[in-house]
Design an enzyme around this catalytic site. Structure first.
Site, short mmCIF file in Angstrom:
data_model
loop_
_atom_site.label_atom_id
_atom_site.label_comp_id
_atom_site.label_asym_id
_atom_site.label_seq_id
_atom_site.Cartn_x
_atom_site.Cartn_y
_atom_site.Cartn_z
N PRO A 292 18.93 41.11 -5.61
CA PRO A 292 20.05 40.42 -4.95
C PRO A 292 21.21 40.14 -5.88
CG PRO A 292 18.35 38.85 -5.54
CD PRO A 292 17.81 40.21 -5.91
N ARG A 294 24.94 39.05 -4.27
CA ARG A 294 25.73 38.11 -3.49
C ARG A 294 24.96 36.82 -3.15
NH1 ARG A 294 29.76 39.83 -0.03
NH2 ARG A 294 28.89 41.93 -0.06
N CYS A 362 53.47 41.65 -4.89
CA CYS A 362 54.58 42.32 -4.25
C CYS A 362 54.09 43.38 -3.28
CB CYS A 362 55.42 42.95 -5.34
SG CYS A 362 57.11 42.53 -5.14
N TYR A 391 31.66 38.80 -6.12
CA TYR A 391 32.64 39.88 -5.96
C TYR A 391 34.08 39.36 -5.88
CZ TYR A 391 28.30 42.37 -4.98
OH TYR A 391 27.03 42.88 -5.07
N1 LLP Z 1 21.54 46.85 -6.09
C1 LLP Z 1 22.41 47.85 -6.03
C2 LLP Z 1 22.02 49.16 -6.49
C3 LLP Z 1 23.71 47.63 -5.54
O1 LLP Z 1 24.56 48.65 -5.47
C4 LLP Z 1 24.09 46.34 -5.12
C5 LLP Z 1 25.43 46.08 -4.62
C6 LLP Z 1 23.14 45.31 -5.21
C7 LLP Z 1 21.87 45.59 -5.69
C8 LLP Z 1 23.45 43.88 -4.81
O2 LLP Z 1 23.76 43.79 -3.46
P1 LLP Z 1 24.07 42.34 -2.84
O3 LLP Z 1 22.77 41.55 -2.85
O4 LLP Z 1 25.09 41.72 -3.68
O5 LLP Z 1 24.55 42.62 -1.46
N2 LLP Z 1 32.17 44.59 -3.53
C9 LLP Z 1 31.49 44.46 -2.26
C10 LLP Z 1 29.98 44.52 -2.41
C11 LLP Z 1 29.51 45.79 -3.08
C12 LLP Z 1 28.04 45.80 -3.30
C13 LLP Z 1 27.69 46.88 -4.25
N3 LLP Z 1 26.31 46.98 -4.55
C14 LLP Z 1 31.92 43.16 -1.58
O6 LLP Z 1 32.74 42.45 -2.14
O7 LLP Z 1 31.47 42.87 -0.48
#
Ligand code: LLP
Length: 432
Positions: A292, A294, A362, A391
Site C-alpha cells: 500500500p 496511498r 499561468c 501523491y
Molecule cells: N505497487 C505498485 C507497483 C504501484 O505501482 C503502486 C502505485 C503501488 C504499489 C501503491 O498503490 P496505492 O496503494 O498507493 O494505490 N499518482 C496517482 C497514483 C499512481 C499510483 C502508482 N502506483 C494518483 O495521484 O492518484
C-alpha cells in the site's frame, strides 16, 4: 471530525490536524505548507502489519509504496514500523539509503530500470528486484552473474483485471506498460526464463491492479488468477513459487461522497480468497506481501494556502485563487481528483459559497477543484485542502519556477520541519 477523525475544529473555530492549530502553523511556517500527522501514518502502518500477520501468517510483510510520499524521514518511520518498502527509482533508493533503511527489506520496482539503477541497487544490496520484462531479466541476470551474486527476484505479472478506477492509474490489464500478461502466454515464458536464468533466484510473483480502488472484488479476482497461475507453474515447471506480492491500491476517503474502507477487514477478505484458492489448487500458501502507498499516508496530510483574489463572474462561477496550485498538487489537473477544502480560520462557519479553486500558475488548467462548497472566503484567509498526504509532495514540480512548500510533521501536538521550504537559490542551483 471532518472526513477523518484527526481533522477537527477548536474553540477558536480553527481547523486542527492531530490536535495542532493549522492557522497558527500557517503563521509560523508561511504558506503553501504541507502538514502531516505522524501518528496517523504510524497507525496505518500498524493496521496493515497486524492485519497482514493475522490474515496471512507471521511472515507476511506490508511494503510501503514510497512513491506516495518520499523523503528521508518517511523512510525512517517506515523502518521503525517494521515495514518493507517499494522503491521505483535510483532517487527513491538513494533517499531510503540515506535514512538507513534496511536494504534487504527493499523491493525495487519499475518498468525500465536503467543499467545504472541496476548497478546502484546491487551495490546497495537491495533484497528483491521486481523484474518487469524479459529484457530486464537478461540485464539483471547478466549483472548479477558478472558480480558472482544471486539476486532474489519477483516477476511482475499482469493478471488482466479492470479495477474501475481512473484510466491513468490502472496497471493490471493486458494492454499495459507493466509486466507480462498471463493470457498472452508471456507470463509463463518469463517464468521459465527466470527459472533457468543464471544469477537470479525466482522467489515469487507480483501483481498490482491499480490505485484508489474501493471494491474488494477486483483484488479477489486478481488473487484467484495469480494463485491459479502459481498452480500452473507448479504443474508445467515443477517449480514452487514461494512469495506472492498482491500490490497496493486500496482507496482512501477524500470527500464525504467516498466510502471509508476498513483496511483490516479488506485484507482478511482477500486472505480468505487466497487460502481458498490455494486449497482448491492443492498448493501451499506462499508468503504474502502487500504494497500500500496511498492508504498509509493520504489521510494524514493537509495543505494550507493563503487566499489571494476572490472573483465572482456573474452567471458563470466564483474563483478563489490561492498561493499554490498544480505545482504542489497536480492531481486535479491530471485526474480530476476530488478534495475537501475549507477556510481554516473560520472552519465552523457554514459552507455557503460554491467556487472553483484556482492555483497561481499561468494556465487555465491549474485548478485544485471545481464546485467546491466552502465558507465565504476573503483575501488573507487560510484555505486548507484535506487528505493530501499521498501523491502531492511526491508529484510536486517547480512549474513557473515556484519553489516547493516545506513539509511539517505533527506528532502529539508538536510540529517539526521534515522537508525545508525550497528557496529561489535552490531553484537555480543547477543552472549554469
Ligand atoms: N505497487 C505498485 C507497483 C504501484 O505501482 C503502486 C502505485 C503501488 C504499489 C501503491 O498503490 P496505492 O496503494 O498507493 O494505490 N499518482 C496517482 C497514483 C499512481 C499510483 C502508482 N502506483 C494518483 O495521484 O492518484
Amino acid at each position: 471530525m471532518i472526513i477523518h477523525e484527526h481533522f477537527d475544529i477548536n474553540e477558536n473555530g480553527h481547523l486542527t490536524l492531530g490536535g495542532a492549530d493549522t492557522v497558527s502553523l500557517a503563521e509560523k511556517y508561511g504558506t503553501p505548507l504541507y502538514l502531516l500527522d505522524e501518528n496517523v501514518i504510524r497507525r496505518a502502518c500498524r493496521t496493515y502489519r497486524e492485519a497482514a500477520r493475522k490474515s496471512f501468517g507471521e511472515d507476511a510483510l506490508p511494503l510501503y509504496a514510497s512513491k506516495a510520499l518520499c523523503f528521508t524521514e518517511m523512510y525512517r518511520i517506515a523502518a521503525e514500523e517494521g515495514m518493507g518498502i517499494d522503491c521505483v527509482s535510483g532517487g527513491e533508493l538513494y533517499t531510503a539509503k540515506r535514512a538507513g533503511f534496511p536494504a534487504e527489506r527493499i523491493y525495487f520496482h519499475g518498468n525500465n530500470k536503467t543499467q545504472k539503477d541496476i548497478c546502484d541497487a546491487m551495490d546497495m544490496g537491495v533484497g528483491t528486484f521486481v523484474v518487469d520484462n524479459p529484457d530486464e531479466l537478461s540485464a539483471v541476470s547478466e549483472e548479477a552473474t558478472s558480480r558472482g551474486i544471486t539476486q532474489r527476484i519477483l516477476l511482475r505479472i499482469t493478471p488482466g483485471i479492470d479495477p474501475h478506477t481512473h484510466r491513468a492509474v490502472v496497471t493490471g490489464n493486458v494492454d499495459s506498460k507493466f509486466g507480462s500478461a498471463i493470457v498472452t502466454g508471456q507470463a509463463m515464458e518469463i517464468v521459465k526464463a527466470a527459472i533457468s536464468a543464471r544469477g537470479v533466484d525466482l522467489a515469487g510473483l507480483h501483481c498490482h491492479i491499480g490505485s484508489q480502488i474501493f471494491d474488494i472484488e477486483p483484488f479477489e479476482d486478481a488473487a484467484k488468477i495469480m494463485v491459479s497461475f502459481l498452480s500452473d507453474i507448479k504443474k508445467e515447471c515443477g517449480y514452487d513459487i514461494r512469495e506472492l506480492n498482491l500490490g497496493g491500491g486500496l482507496g482512501v476517503k477524500y470527500t464525504e461522497y467516498d466510502r471509508e474502507i476498513d483496511y483490516a477487514s479488506a485484507i482478511s477478505e482477500i486472505a480468505n480468497i487466497v487460502s481458498c484458492a490455494c486449497n482448491e489448487h492443492g498448493i501451499e500458501l506462499p508468503r504474502i506481501i502487500l504494497e500500500p502507498g496511498r492508504s498509509l499516508v493520504a489521510a494524514a496530510g493537509a495543505t494550507l494556502y493563503t487566499v489571494g483574489s476572490v472573483k465572482c463572474i456573474p452567471h458563470f462561477r466564483n474563483y478563489i485563487s490561492v498561493d499554490g496550485g498544480m505545482p504542489d498538487n497536480p492531481r486535479y489537473a491530471l485526474y480530476q481528483s476530488q478534495y475537501t477544502a475549507l477556510i481554516a480560520n473560520r472552519a465552523s462557519a457554514p459552507r455557503d459559497f460554491c467556487a472553483t479553486l484556482a492555483g497561481r500558475c499561468c494556465e487555465s488548467g491549474d485548478l485544485l477543484g471545481e464546485n467546491i462548497k466552502i465558507q465565504t472566503p476573503k483575501r488573507g484567509d487560510v484555505l486548507a485542502v484535506l487528505v493530501t498526504g499521498a501523491y502531492n509532495y511526491s508529484m510536486a514540480s517547480n512549474y513557473n519556477r515556484i519553489p516547493r512548500p516545506p513539509v511539517v510533521m505533527i506528532k502529539d501536538g508538536e510540529d517539526r520541519v521534515v522537508v525545508k521550504r525550497e528557496t529561489y537559490e535552490d531553484l537555480v542551483r543547477n543552472d549554469v
